[in-house]
Design an enzyme around this catalytic site. Structure first.
Site, PDB file in Angstrom:
ATOM      1  N   SER A 132      -0.594  -5.425   4.431  1.00  0.00           N
ATOM      2  CA  SER A 132       0.011  -6.625   4.616  1.00  0.00           C
ATOM      3  C   SER A 132      -0.007  -7.257   5.908  1.00  0.00           C
ATOM      4  CB  SER A 132       1.594  -6.021   4.406  1.00  0.00           C
ATOM      5  OG  SER A 132       2.615  -7.069   4.851  1.00  0.00           O
ATOM      6  N   TYR A 145       9.889  -2.189   5.139  1.00  0.00           N
ATOM      7  CA  TYR A 145       8.550  -2.225   4.487  1.00  0.00           C
ATOM      8  C   TYR A 145       7.502  -2.613   5.705  1.00  0.00           C
ATOM      9  CZ  TYR A 145       5.212  -5.592   1.996  1.00  0.00           C
ATOM     10  OH  TYR A 145       4.131  -6.174   1.555  1.00  0.00           O
TER      11      TYR A 145
HETATM   12  P1  NAD Z   1       4.662  -6.950  -7.468  1.00  0.00           P
HETATM   13  O1  NAD Z   1       6.144  -6.645  -7.109  1.00  0.00           O
HETATM   14  O2  NAD Z   1       4.463  -8.144  -8.703  1.00  0.00           O
HETATM   15  O3  NAD Z   1       3.974  -5.766  -7.629  1.00  0.00           O
HETATM   16  C1  NAD Z   1       4.284  -4.579  -7.469  1.00  0.00           C
HETATM   17  C2  NAD Z   1       3.514  -3.422  -8.215  1.00  0.00           C
HETATM   18  O4  NAD Z   1       3.952  -2.391  -7.730  1.00  0.00           O
HETATM   19  C3  NAD Z   1       4.105  -3.702  -9.562  1.00  0.00           C
HETATM   20  O5  NAD Z   1       3.145  -3.493 -10.485  1.00  0.00           O
HETATM   21  C4  NAD Z   1       5.089  -2.381  -9.986  1.00  0.00           C
HETATM   22  O6  NAD Z   1       5.043  -2.105 -11.267  1.00  0.00           O
HETATM   23  C5  NAD Z   1       4.443  -1.350  -8.567  1.00  0.00           C
HETATM   24  N1  NAD Z   1       5.315  -0.433  -8.570  1.00  0.00           N
HETATM   25  C6  NAD Z   1       6.340  -0.466  -7.846  1.00  0.00           C
HETATM   26  N2  NAD Z   1       6.950   0.528  -7.590  1.00  0.00           N
HETATM   27  C7  NAD Z   1       6.308   1.505  -8.474  1.00  0.00           C
HETATM   28  C8  NAD Z   1       6.675   2.870  -8.729  1.00  0.00           C
HETATM   29  N3  NAD Z   1       7.880   3.620  -8.436  1.00  0.00           N
HETATM   30  N4  NAD Z   1       5.693   3.603  -9.880  1.00  0.00           N
HETATM   31  C9  NAD Z   1       4.888   2.870 -10.246  1.00  0.00           C
HETATM   32  N5  NAD Z   1       4.592   1.521  -9.844  1.00  0.00           N
HETATM   33  C10 NAD Z   1       5.253   0.541  -8.944  1.00  0.00           C
HETATM   34  O7  NAD Z   1       4.320  -7.616  -6.036  1.00  0.00           O
HETATM   35  P2  NAD Z   1       2.823  -7.905  -5.527  1.00  0.00           P
HETATM   36  O8  NAD Z   1       2.894  -8.865  -4.686  1.00  0.00           O
HETATM   37  O9  NAD Z   1       1.564  -7.826  -6.515  1.00  0.00           O
HETATM   38  O10 NAD Z   1       2.568  -6.358  -4.777  1.00  0.00           O
HETATM   39  C11 NAD Z   1       1.304  -5.614  -4.747  1.00  0.00           C
HETATM   40  C12 NAD Z   1       1.079  -5.055  -3.380  1.00  0.00           C
HETATM   41  O11 NAD Z   1       0.757  -6.334  -2.452  1.00  0.00           O
HETATM   42  C13 NAD Z   1       2.161  -4.390  -2.733  1.00  0.00           C
HETATM   43  O12 NAD Z   1       1.804  -2.938  -2.105  1.00  0.00           O
HETATM   44  C14 NAD Z   1       2.746  -5.234  -1.725  1.00  0.00           C
HETATM   45  O13 NAD Z   1       3.454  -4.653  -0.558  1.00  0.00           O
HETATM   46  C15 NAD Z   1       1.273  -5.978  -1.308  1.00  0.00           C
HETATM   47  N6  NAD Z   1       1.539  -7.143  -0.634  1.00  0.00           N
HETATM   48  C16 NAD Z   1       1.937  -8.368  -1.163  1.00  0.00           C
HETATM   49  C17 NAD Z   1       1.825  -9.321  -0.742  1.00  0.00           C
HETATM   50  C18 NAD Z   1       2.533 -10.774  -1.477  1.00  0.00           C
HETATM   51  O14 NAD Z   1       2.647 -11.888  -0.529  1.00  0.00           O
HETATM   52  N7  NAD Z   1       2.567 -10.746  -2.596  1.00  0.00           N
HETATM   53  C19 NAD Z   1       1.416  -9.684   0.742  1.00  0.00           C
HETATM   54  C20 NAD Z   1       0.874  -8.587   1.074  1.00  0.00           C
HETATM   55  C21 NAD Z   1       1.319  -7.189   0.774  1.00  0.00           C
END
Ligand code: NAD
Length: 253
Positions: A145, A158
């Site tokens: 991130s 986080y």
């Molecule tokens: P999201 O919330 O749409 O996706 C998160 C995913 O993690 C989902 O598929 C969810 O089911 C899964 N998950 C969460 N807890 C779980 C568990 N206990 N068991 C199994 N699966 C689990 O959000 P996203 O933005 O797609 O996030 C994906 C990754 O990207 C994460 O690690 C997030 O921290 C990272 N991220 C996102 C952003 C952003 O701007 N969206 C920025 C930086 C990092």
């Protein structure tokens, strides 16, 4: 020698592949030819349909709740039972909890650290063991991130987890590069997914964030796929321990 981004014959494991960035990464890896094991708690129907429609690599769903490390060995075993091999692991599943640091609860600390850091480490360990014992390489891609580089506000666990993940990426790269396993991370900027819904719904935060992104728009999940394909591919064989921002220029500002 031609540079290769081809993932044909490889099996990838993507956690949290039902939605958002994980879904986009799974679809991109399959588009490059990989068979993709979709790991998570929720239905993978949308991702399965997108991969089938693209008509390249195939997909297979593995149910697992990654809030504890209890299922990690089973996830790896099931992926290997499916195609006979596991070559690429994308640690994407992650959660976020928001509250002022002064009020932040132990439960919100532990929940985030468990999914975002502890499970990532033990799943990576279970993935690497057969690769190391068989003497063949592989690729691990951690989804870090901007909070791997910056402090942020109201997300203490986080930021700790994603800063820790950058360190863990470097440590694993140092231990496993010599064994042919590339461990790297992608640091997505501000992408339009469930994770950032609260920010996009807050008009002040939304315009402050947009105003600081040189590219001028929230990232769309499919804008992340190319970086994942690159790090998963032979083109990145000499790339170890990097945290690659894909952020519309945010960190350059
Ligand atoms: P999201 O919330 O749409 O996706 C998160 C995913 O993690 C989902 O598929 C969810 O089911 C899964 N998950 C969460 N807890 C779980 C568990 N206990 N068991 C199994 N699966 C689990 O959000 P996203 O933005 O797609 O996030 C994906 C990754 O990207 C994460 O690690 C997030 O921290 C990272 N991220 C996102 C952003 C952003 O701007 N969206 C920025 C930086 C990092």
């Amino acid at each position: 020698m031609a540079v290769s981004f081809d993932l044909s014959g490889k099996t990838a494991i993507v956690t949290g592949a039902n939605t958002g960035l994980g879904q986009a990464i799974a679809v991109a890896l399959a588009g490059a030819g990989a068979d993709v094991a979709l790991v998570g708690r929720s239905s993978m129907a949308d991702t399965e349909a997108a991969i089938a429609a693209a008509g390249s690599g195939k997909s297979h769903t593995i149910k697992a709740d990654l809030s504890t490390i209890e299922p990690v060995q089973d996830v790896i075993d099931q992926a290997i039972a499916w195609t006979g091999r596991a070559d690429i692991l994308v640690n994407n599943a992650g959660i976020i909890r928001r509250a002022d640091a002064i009020d932040f609860s132990e439960a919100d600390w532990d929940a985030v650290m468990d999914v975002n850091l502890k499970t990532v480490f033990f799943l990576s360990q279970a993935f690497a063991r057969p690769l190391i014992s068989e003497g063949r390489g592989g690729k691990i891609i951690n989804i870090a991130s901007l909070l791997s580089f910056q402090g942020g506000i109201r997300i203490p666990s986080y930021t700790a987890s994603k800063s820790g993940l950058a360190g863990l990426t470097r440590l694993l790269a140092c231990e496993w590069a010599g064994k042919g396993i590339n461990v790297n991370a992608i640091a997505p900027g501000y992408f339009s997914t469930n994770n950032t819904e609260a920010l996009r719904n807050d008009p002040d935060r939304n315009s402050a964030i947009l105003g600081r992104i040189p590219a001028g728009h929230w990232g769309q999940p499919e804008e992340l796929g190319g970086a994942a394909v690159f790090l998963a591919s032979p083109a990145a064989d000499y790339v170890h321990g990097v945290v690659l921002p894909v952020d519309g220029g945010w960190l350059a500002r």
